[in-house]
Design a protein around this motif. Structure first.
Motif, PDB file in Angstrom:
ATOM      1  N   PHE A   1       0.826  -1.208   0.000  1.00 23.89           N
ATOM      2  CA  PHE A   1       0.000   0.000   0.000  1.00 23.89           C
ATOM      3  C   PHE A   1       0.860   1.259   0.000  1.00 23.89           C
ATOM      4  O   PHE A   1       0.439   2.301  -0.523  1.00 23.89           O
ATOM      5  N   SER A   2       2.046   1.190   0.572  1.00 21.21           N
ATOM      6  CA  SER A   2       2.952   2.329   0.498  1.00 21.21           C
ATOM      7  C   SER A   2       3.387   2.589  -0.942  1.00 21.21           C
ATOM      8  O   SER A   2       3.432   3.746  -1.389  1.00 21.21           O
ATOM      9  N   CYS A   3       3.701   1.528  -1.666  1.00 19.08           N
ATOM     10  CA  CYS A   3       4.064   1.671  -3.083  1.00 19.08           C
ATOM     11  C   CYS A   3       2.902   2.241  -3.893  1.00 19.08           C
ATOM     12  O   CYS A   3       3.092   3.122  -4.753  1.00 19.08           O
ATOM     13  N   LEU A   4       1.687   1.753  -3.629  1.00 16.57           N
ATOM     14  CA  LEU A   4       0.515   2.261  -4.343  1.00 16.57           C
ATOM     15  C   LEU A   4       0.270   3.734  -4.031  1.00 16.57           C
ATOM     16  O   LEU A   4      -0.091   4.522  -4.917  1.00 16.57           O
ATOM     17  N   ALA A   5       0.489   4.130  -2.768  1.00 21.76           N
ATOM     18  CA  ALA A   5       0.327   5.532  -2.395  1.00 21.76           C
ATOM     19  C   ALA A   5       1.354   6.403  -3.107  1.00 21.76           C
ATOM     20  O   ALA A   5       1.026   7.495  -3.594  1.00 21.76           O
ATOM     21  N   ALA A   6       2.599   5.920  -3.190  1.00 22.70           N
ATOM     22  CA  ALA A   6       3.640   6.683  -3.888  1.00 22.70           C
ATOM     23  C   ALA A   6       3.272   6.877  -5.360  1.00 22.70           C
ATOM     24  O   ALA A   6       3.439   7.975  -5.909  1.00 22.70           O
ATOM     25  N   VAL A   7       2.741   5.836  -5.992  1.00 26.61           N
ATOM     26  CA  VAL A   7       2.330   5.938  -7.395  1.00 26.61           C
ATOM     27  C   VAL A   7       1.184   6.937  -7.552  1.00 26.61           C
ATOM     28  O   VAL A   7       1.168   7.748  -8.489  1.00 26.61           O
ATOM     29  N   ALA A   8       0.222   6.902  -6.617  1.00 23.62           N
ATOM     30  CA  ALA A   8      -0.911   7.828  -6.678  1.00 23.62           C
ATOM     31  C   ALA A   8      -0.441   9.274  -6.535  1.00 23.62           C
ATOM     32  O   ALA A   8      -0.892  10.168  -7.281  1.00 23.62           O
ATOM     33  N   TYR A   9       0.462   9.517  -5.603  1.00 23.84           N
ATOM     34  CA  TYR A   9       0.974  10.881  -5.424  1.00 23.84           C
ATOM     35  C   TYR A   9       1.785  11.335  -6.636  1.00 23.84           C
ATOM     36  O   TYR A   9       1.704  12.499  -7.051  1.00 23.84           O
ATOM     37  N   MET A  10       2.571  10.433  -7.205  1.00 32.03           N
ATOM     38  CA  MET A  10       3.330  10.793  -8.406  1.00 32.03           C
ATOM     39  C   MET A  10       2.395  11.121  -9.562  1.00 32.03           C
ATOM     40  O   MET A  10       2.655  12.037 -10.352  1.00 32.03           O
TER      41      MET A  10
END
Length: 300
Positions: free
Chosen positions: A137-146
């Motif tokens: 979920f941290s990786c998914l959050a980083a992708v969403a913010y990017m």
């Protein structure tokens, strides 16, 4: 380019102005809600069932997710209730600044958390599953913010808030890299053996303070408070930062890795990471200076 050049000069007195249609806003709002959900799940799962000890990198990862969640929630509440005009910040600069910092924070947590708390850890069952879920979920959050940053950053020739331009986004990256350097050099303290290493620490601190001051001035709509035009301040500061970081990029590895100056023992991975991050920040400041100088000369 001419429009972009005029844009950076106008920031000396007023902030950039940008307009967006409702269709433009909808994808970014969806990404904000998605990132909000992902960061909430990440820090909830990690803190509840991850069996983490307090202190060190575990606290850093939890902070990354919780800070990103809190700031994103604030931005969403302001936008949903239409309170932009009541908030004493530049709303053309604040949301993208939050998104950029959040993307870097979540990216760092996505790298640090599995390295420290999954790899080579003899954990089985629920605790390991919670840690893997937090990483995902941290990786998914980083992708969403990017994705949000990619959609809201200024396009060539577009008039936008300074923090949405390449130099503004570079300022965020510079301050973030400096924060990572501070963490690495402080535990254990690795800059007090030579005066040259203390100079490197002074470079990190001075450039961090000035870059953060630029971010605060833009977000707080205070660029007009400067006694000189904002564009000239950026050019002068950018040149100073490049020169200072160039010296640190050379001095740090010499006094940390040369056997003549070593106090014994093996070179730690943290010292190598600091050398790499110092070189990275030098390149960021160099790119920032080149971009700012081109805008100033084109507009002139």
């Amino acid at each position: 380019m001419a429009n972009a050049g005029r844009g950076i000069h106008s920031a000396a007195e007023t902030e950039y102005v940008t307009t967006s249609t409702e269709c433009d806003k909808q994808p970014t709002e969806e990404l904000k809600f998605t990132a909000l959900l992902f960061t909430c799940v990440a820090f909830s799962v990690a803190s509840h069932g991850g069996a983490l000890l307090h202190g060190g990198m575990s606290d850093w990862c939890i902070f990354c997710w919780a800070f990103s969640f809190a700031c994103t929630l604030l931005v969403l509440l302001v936008e949903v209730f239409g309170l932009q005009t009541r908030i004493p910040v530049s709303w053309t600069n604040f949301p993208i600044t939050v998104a950029c910092y959040a993307s870097l924070l979540c990216l760092s947590a996505s790298i640090i958390f599995p390295l420290f708390f999954i790899k080579d850890q003899r954990l089985y069952g629920e605790a390991r599953g919670h840690r893997i879920a937090a990483t995902v979920f941290s990786c998914l959050a980083a992708v969403a913010y990017m994705g949000e940053v990619s959609l809201t950053k200024a396009r060539p020739g577009e008039v936008a808030g300074y923090m949405a331009t390449a130099p503004g986004l570079l300022k965020v990256c510079q301050t973030f890299v400096a924060c990572i350097i501070f963490i690495l050099v402080s535990d254990p303290v690795s800059y007090d053996r030579h005066a040259a290493l203390k100079w490197c620490m002074a470079v990190y601190c001075i450039c961090f303070i000035l870059s953060m001051a630029v971010v605060v001035l833009c977000v707080g709509e205070c660029t007009g408070w400067l006694p000189i035009p904002f564009s000239k301040f950026l050019s002068a500061y950018g040149l100073l930062a490049v020169i200072m970081y160039l010296t640190a990029t050379i001095i740090w590895p010499v006094f940390q890795f040369d056997k003549q100056y070593q106090s014994g023992g093996q070179v730690s991975s943290k010292l190598i990471a600091v050398a790499v991050l110092t070189a990275l920040n030098f390149l960021l400041y160099l790119a920032d200076l080149a971009y700012t100088a081109r805008l100033v000369f084109v507009s002139a």
